[in-house]
Write an enzyme that holds these catalytic residues in place. Sequence first.
Site, PDB file in Angstrom:
ATOM      1  N   ASP A   1      33.782  13.244  84.814  1.00  0.00           N
ATOM      2  CA  ASP A   1      34.592  12.195  84.208  1.00  0.00           C
ATOM      3  C   ASP A   1      35.420  12.728  83.042  1.00  0.00           C
ATOM      4  O   ASP A   1      34.903  12.923  81.943  1.00  0.00           O
ATOM      5  CB  ASP A   1      33.681  11.057  83.735  1.00  0.00           C
ATOM      6  CG  ASP A   1      34.457   9.858  83.223  1.00  0.00           C
ATOM      7  OD1 ASP A   1      35.697   9.842  83.371  1.00  0.00           O
ATOM      8  OD2 ASP A   1      33.835   8.938  82.679  1.00  0.00           O
TER       9      ASP A   1
ATOM     10  N   ASP B   1      42.208  10.612  84.769  1.00  0.00           N
ATOM     11  CA  ASP B   1      40.837  10.125  84.646  1.00  0.00           C
ATOM     12  C   ASP B   1      40.078  10.371  85.947  1.00  0.00           C
ATOM     13  O   ASP B   1      40.137   9.570  86.873  1.00  0.00           O
ATOM     14  CB  ASP B   1      40.839   8.636  84.310  1.00  0.00           C
ATOM     15  CG  ASP B   1      39.437   8.069  84.131  1.00  0.00           C
ATOM     16  OD1 ASP B   1      38.483   8.867  84.002  1.00  0.00           O
ATOM     17  OD2 ASP B   1      39.283   6.838  84.133  1.00  0.00           O
TER      18      ASP B   1
END
Length: 396
Positions: A57, A253
Site C-alpha cells: 500500500d 495508491d
Amino acid sequence: MAAVWAPVVGHLLLLALLPSTSSHMVFDLGGNVYPTGEFHATMHIGDPAKPYFLHVDTGSNLTSLECKVGSKVPHPVYRPTRDKPVPRNNPLCNALHQDVGEPEKPHKTVCNYEIHYLDGSWSHGVLIHDKFTLPSGITKPDIAFGCGFEHGGSHETTTGVDGMLGLGRGSVDLVSQLKRNKIITKNVFAHCLSSKGGGYLSIGDENVLSSPVSWVPMAPRTDRNHNHYSPGPATLHLDTKSISTKTMEVIFDSGSTYTHLPEGPHAQLVAALKASLSKSLKEVRDPSLLHPCWKGPGGFKSSDDLKKEFKSVMSLKFHNGATMIIPPEKYLIVTGHGNACFGMLGRKDIGDMCIIGDITMQDQLVIYDNEHGRLGWRASQCDKKPKSKSDIFSRM
C-alpha cells in the site's frame, strides 16, 4: 583438488567482501486485481519469525498487522508481547502523529494511533516493534508497525491478507525505517504488478534510477497531499479527445484495487467510451457490481480478448510533458462471467483527485525515488522477477 576447492574459496571471498546488510532486496508478490482485489508480500515477523501476508500500500505510511483476536486472516493473528509497545514519548511516535494526526484519545504511556484511508476506511491501534527477517536472512532489524485492534469502513482489501505494508510518503514507512537502520542506502523502491497475477516489490535498488522511464517530479507535500505519492496535475484523454478541461491531482495508491475519478470526469469518460464502442457489444449487469459491463459476441476469456473489441486508449498527460498510456487491459477487467467491466469508479468525495489504483498500474514498473523527489513508470514484464544480492546467499 585445488580445482575442486577454487569455486568454494571464491564464494567465501565473495561473502567476506559483501556487507552484512543488503542494499537491495526483492519480494515476490501474490494476488491480482480480480478476483482477489489486492497484491501482497509475505513478510516474516517476530522471533521466531512467522509469515504474514501484507497488502502492498503506497497510500499508507504505516505498516500494520491485524491483532484483534478472532479476525478472519490467512495466518494465526499476531500476538504482541508486553515489551513490544513503542512508548508515547518515543520520537517514532511523534513522527507517526505528524504523519497521520493525533488520535482523539491519546494514551498516556503507549503510542496509539488512528488512520483514515483514501477509500473511507479507518484503523485504530498501538504502535509496536518487532524483528523483520529480510530476504538475505542475515539481518533482523527492529521495525515499528501498527497492531490494529479496531477497523471499519469500506475496505477494498479482502480477508486474504493479515495487514498492510505501508510504503507511503512518511517518516515511519517501511523503506524509511530500513534506511535509518542502514539496511539500504537509498530511499528508493519500485513495484511491478502483473496482469497475470503476482509480480514483485524491489526495495533499495539504485539501478532502477537509470532505467529509461517517464519521470515526473513529486508534488510538494501539503495538508491535502501529505502522505501520498503524487506526480501532480494531469488532464485525462480518450484517444485524441480531452475528457475535461479541468486538471486532476493524480495520486498513486497501490492500496486501491481500482482507479477512482471525480464524478464529473467519470461520467464524461463513460459517455465517450460508450460512443466509441461497436454495436457487437451488449451492455449487461455483472455480479462484480462494477458498472458498466459489456458482453462480447463470444464472451471474454482473458485480457487479450479485450483488445479485439475495445480500441480506445486513455491517457493522462502531466504538466512536464510526460504521458501515462492506459490501454483497455488497464481500465477493464474480465469477470468470472465472461464480461468486460469498467475498472474506473466515480466518487463524490475526492474533489478533483484521480487515484490511480492497481488496475492501471498493471504491467508497469512504477518507481518511487524519494532521494530525488520524483516518480517514474515504464512498461514491463512484471511476471519476471529481477535478481538481487540475496540470491547469492540462497544459492550457496
